[in-house]
Structures are given as structure tokens and as C-alpha cells.
Motif scaffolding. Structure first.
Motif, short mmCIF file in Angstrom:
data_model
loop_
_atom_site.label_atom_id
_atom_site.label_comp_id
_atom_site.label_asym_id
_atom_site.label_seq_id
_atom_site.Cartn_x
_atom_site.Cartn_y
_atom_site.Cartn_z
N GLY A 1 -127.81 -12.43 35.06
CA GLY A 1 -126.68 -13.56 34.82
C GLY A 1 -126.98 -13.12 33.59
N TYR A 2 -126.26 -14.53 32.71
CA TYR A 2 -125.16 -14.47 31.20
C TYR A 2 -125.98 -14.93 30.26
N THR A 3 -126.86 -16.13 30.57
CA THR A 3 -127.88 -16.79 29.66
C THR A 3 -128.64 -16.11 29.14
N GLY A 4 -129.31 -14.76 29.32
CA GLY A 4 -130.79 -14.28 28.77
C GLY A 4 -131.93 -14.55 28.58
N GLU A 5 -131.89 -15.42 30.05
CA GLU A 5 -133.04 -15.55 31.12
C GLU A 5 -132.78 -14.41 32.44
N ASP A 6 -133.95 -14.82 33.04
CA ASP A 6 -134.47 -14.22 33.80
C ASP A 6 -133.05 -15.22 35.15
N GLY A 7 -133.34 -14.60 35.79
CA GLY A 7 -132.38 -15.37 37.33
C GLY A 7 -131.09 -14.75 38.41
N PHE A 8 -130.90 -15.24 39.00
CA PHE A 8 -130.33 -14.91 40.46
C PHE A 8 -128.87 -15.40 40.18
N PRO B 1 -129.73 -23.90 19.71
CA PRO B 1 -130.90 -24.94 19.80
C PRO B 1 -131.84 -24.29 19.81
N THR B 2 -132.14 -23.00 20.29
CA THR B 2 -133.35 -22.69 21.01
C THR B 2 -134.06 -22.32 19.17
N LEU B 3 -133.48 -21.36 18.12
CA LEU B 3 -133.64 -21.09 16.79
C LEU B 3 -133.53 -22.09 16.26
N GLU B 4 -132.99 -23.59 16.20
CA GLU B 4 -132.41 -24.30 14.78
C GLU B 4 -132.31 -24.07 13.68
N ARG B 5 -131.01 -23.50 14.43
CA ARG B 5 -129.81 -22.42 12.72
C ARG B 5 -128.92 -22.38 13.20
N PRO B 6 -128.00 -22.76 12.77
CA PRO B 6 -126.62 -21.81 12.90
C PRO B 6 -126.87 -20.12 13.18
N ILE B 7 -125.69 -19.46 13.94
CA ILE B 7 -125.55 -18.56 14.35
C ILE B 7 -124.72 -17.96 14.09
N ALA B 8 -123.94 -16.83 14.51
CA ALA B 8 -122.92 -16.23 14.61
C ALA B 8 -122.07 -14.57 15.06
N MET B 9 -121.29 -14.46 16.05
CA MET B 9 -121.22 -13.09 16.37
C MET B 9 -119.74 -13.22 15.41
N PRO C 1 -129.87 -9.31 20.16
CA PRO C 1 -129.58 -9.98 20.71
C PRO C 1 -130.26 -11.45 19.51
N PHE C 2 -129.77 -12.97 19.11
CA PHE C 2 -130.70 -13.07 18.43
C PHE C 2 -132.11 -13.78 19.37
N TYR C 3 -131.75 -13.87 20.54
CA TYR C 3 -133.45 -14.43 21.67
C TYR C 3 -133.55 -13.93 22.62
N LYS C 4 -134.81 -13.72 22.42
CA LYS C 4 -134.96 -12.55 23.64
C LYS C 4 -136.24 -13.34 24.06
N ARG C 5 -135.74 -13.39 25.66
CA ARG C 5 -137.10 -14.41 27.17
C ARG C 5 -138.08 -12.98 26.55
N LYS C 6 -139.36 -13.87 27.44
CA LYS C 6 -140.34 -13.47 26.81
C LYS C 6 -141.01 -13.03 29.29
N LYS C 7 -141.50 -11.60 28.67
CA LYS C 7 -141.02 -11.07 30.13
C LYS C 7 -142.57 -10.93 30.56
N LEU D 1 -126.15 -20.58 25.90
CA LEU D 1 -127.21 -19.44 25.98
C LEU D 1 -126.22 -18.07 25.54
N ARG D 2 -125.49 -17.56 26.09
CA ARG D 2 -125.29 -16.32 25.70
C ARG D 2 -125.08 -16.36 24.45
N LEU D 3 -124.61 -16.86 23.58
CA LEU D 3 -124.49 -16.47 22.19
C LEU D 3 -125.47 -15.87 21.78
#
Length: 360
Positions: free
Chosen positions: A190-197, A315-323, A354-360, A229-231
Motif C-alpha cells: 500500500g501507499y498510506t503507511g498503514e497495514d492494508g492490501f 491531520p495526524t501530527l496537527e502541524r505542517p510538514i514537507a519533503m 517518515p513523519f509517521y510510523k504505524r503501530k505494529k 497519507l503518503r506524505l
């Protein structure tokens, strides 16, 4: 891309269910159904469906399929076992990125999933390099549509429907199986940083699967939240963090470059790896709510050192981010930089991707 935008197998469903349609890479695709933030939060907290049938699906078959792919992608395809999926780049002679792709090894050959905007370019590139190889290239983008189920609840939603026990399907693996009696090629990608199919099925069957999963209370989501999500997940997007003028070493994608396979562009990338790139892809975190956008200039004091390639309010971190790409001298973690936004400068800090890492 010329002419009228193409439509995926899900187009009529999108329109009937309120999808806001846009022309994306020559395809009519839903940018959103509700709001981008709502759909983003659905994927981070539960699960949602994405139409990704616009992505190219190229099958490489024949006695020399492995040898051919070792020539045209940057990874050592010969190390792939049946059922594995790996990320790779297609590079030109100077090491610039023509596309970033996923290579699937299946029992009867290889599948290469390419970006929608680059499908025709990659087909032409592959065909131009087939001399001396016993292969067949099949573009099955239209015949076998693809969609994704993404989010932390994806497993519990999909597992009861699948003939195969998904607990045996590890990340970046694929399997041929059945969902509700429909034959599919299923991958845990996937392309979201989450588990998925991600699910590929024949055109005549794929909408039935989409509708059944949707009927279980899984909402459809659009391209807008895929980008946020991908960002957050630090994943590069072709045309932003990757292009023919950007190389994998500068992009921080060395893990996908396997030297010694004699792929196109290998000598240029080997030299760049040995010498070190002059610029690097970085993550930037900002305070406040003002968002830097693509093309915004970046400064270290009075010296311009780079520019933003993608930016959003997370939306997750509630702050501006950029690459961004900046001079290697300004790329160290913790470096304080300034981003020019509408004739004023915003303070930004180089942070780990990444800015965000999912819990595993």
C-alpha cells in the motif's frame, strides 16, 4: 496523455456515490467523497477503499523475464522468491528516475506495477530494451483492475472473505487466492503507511468485490487523502520527489539499488554513491498552520539551499510538514532552516523520515 480521460471499472460507481471526479494522469478519478481530512482519519483509525486501477500493470513473461528485469530495474530480481514483492526504480543511463515501481514475483512470471502517469513511457522503455531477451510484455492495465483496502482494520475486514489465511501473508508478499469465490492476485502492500492490501481481479468481477467490501461498512476514499497519507509516511511521489533529473541516491532510496546487476544507469549511480550526492531528500517540520508548497525556496541564513517538493498540514501530527531537496551540507537532522512562503520566511527543522510510523 491526449484525448478524453480514461475511466476505470469503478467510474460509474464513483459518480453514483458522490465522488468528486478530476482528471488525474489521463484518468477520471475521485479526488474525494467527503472531506480529505475525514477520509485521511478513516484510513489512520479504521479502513477505507481506494480505486487504484489507473496504475499500470505490466506482466513480464518468458524464459528471460528475470534476466530482462535485472537489466531494466535497479534491484536484483534473481533474489526474489515466489510470492515476494519489492520496490525498485527504473533509471535512465545517467541514473535519473523514469519511474518507481513494485515488482511482484509470481509462479508464472513477474508483474511490474507502475505509476499511471508513466505507464506509456515505461512500456516504450521496456520494449526498446527487449533485444536479445526471450520475453513477452503484456499490458493488462485495462483487463485486470486494481483496488486497495487500507487501514488498521483491513485485516479483520478482509480475512473472513479470503480463501487464504491472511495471517500467513507477510508485508510485501503476494498470493493468488479467492475472495468470495472470485480469483484475485492479493498483496499486502500500500501507499498510506498503514497495514492494508491491494487486490487485482478480472474486469468483469472486480466491481462485485469492491461493492461487497463497501457493503460491510468500509467507505470509499479519494486521491486527496492518499497524498496526505503518503506524505506523512515519507513516501516519494513521482513528479515531486522523483523525476528523470533526480537520482535514487539523492532521494535516499539506496535500499532499492542493487549494484552488480548491470542495470541501465548503474555506472552513473555507482559513481554518485561513491562520491556522495550534492543534495538530499529531507523531511521538514514546522510550527503554526501555514503550509509550504511545492517550489517554495529554502534558506540557511542568507544562502538558498533547496526547495520544497511536497507539503501539507498533517491531520495526524496537527502541524505542517514537507519533503524537500536541500544541499547535503544542510541536510543533517536537527538543522534549522527557513522556507519562503508568500514573501515571508517560516522556521523549519530537518526531521527524520517518515513523519509517521504505524503501530505494529
Amino acid at each position: 496523455m491526449t484525448g478524453q480521460p480514461m475511466q476505470t471499472a469503478f467510474y460509474d460507481w464513483h459518480v453514483a456515490n458522490g465522488g468528486r471526479m478530476v482528471d488525474f494522469a489521463g484518468w477520471e478519478m475521485p479526488i474525494r467523497y467527503g472531506t480529505i481530512i475525514e477520509e485521511h482519519q478513516i484510513i489512520r483509525s479504521a479502513a477505507g477503499l481506494f480505486d487504484i486501477a489507473h496504475m499500470g500493470r505490466l506482466w513480464i513473461l518468458g524464459a528471460d523475464a528475470q534476466k530482462f528485469l535485472n537489466r531494466v530495474v535497479t534491484m536484483n530480481v534473481s533474489k526474489l522468491k515466489d510470492g515476494q514483492v519489492r520496490y525498485a526504480l527504473v533509471t535512465n543511463e545517467s541514473g535519473g528516475v523514469l519511474d518507481d515501481v513494485l515488482v511482484y514475483r509470481v509462479e508464472d512470471g513477474f508483474l511490474v506495477v507502475v505509476n499511471a502517469s508513466n505507464r506509456e513511457k515505461i512500456v516504450d522503455w521496456f520494449q526498446a530494451h527487449t533485444d536479445g531477451f526471450d520475453i513477452t510484455l503484456e499490458d493488462r492495465t485495462q483487463a485486470d483492475p486494481m483496488f486497495a483496502l487500507q487501514g488498521p482494520k483491513s485485516f479483520e475486514i478482509l480475512n473472513p472473505l479470503v480463501e487464504f489465511d491472511l495471517s500467513n501473508l507477510r508485508y510485501y508478499r503476494n498470493v493468488k487466492t479467492e475472495i468470495n469465490g472470485v480469483s484475485v492476485l492479493l498483496s499486502r502492500t500500500g501507499y498510506t503507511g498503514e497495514d492494508g492490501f491491494e487486490i487485482i481481479a478480472a474486469k468483469e468481477s472486480v466491481l462485485k468485490l469492491w461493492e461487497h467490501i463497501h457493503s460491510l461498512g468500509v467507505p470509499a476514499c479519494g486521491l486527496g487523502c492518499r497524498d496526505t497519507l503518503r506524505l506523512e509516511a515519507g513516501m516519494p511521489l513521482y513528479g515531486h520527489e522523483l523525476s528523470e533529473s533526480i537520482d535514487p541516491i539523492s532521494a535516499g532510496l539506496e535500499f532499492a539499488v542493487h549494484f552488480g546487476c548491470d542495470f541501465i544507469g548503474e555506472s552513473a549511480l555507482q559513481k554518485l554513491s561513491d562520491d556522495g550526492p550534492t543534495s538530499r531528500r529531507i523531511g521538514l517540520s514546522l510550527d503554526g498552520r501555514r503550509v509550504p508548497r511545492e517550489g517554495c525556496r529554502i534558506f540557511a541564513g542568507d544562502q538558498e539551499v533547496g526547495e520544497v517538493t511536497s507539503g501539507t498540514f498533517s491531520p495526524t501530527l496537527e502541524r505542517p510538514i514537507a519533503m524537500a531537496y536541500v544541499a547535503s551540507s544542510a541536510s543533517a537532522l536537527g538543522t534549522e532552516l527557513e522556507i519562503e512562503v508568500r514573501n515571508s520566511r517560516l522556521q523549519a527543522t530537518v526531521v527524520e523520515l517518515p513523519f509517521y510510523k504505524r503501530k505494529k
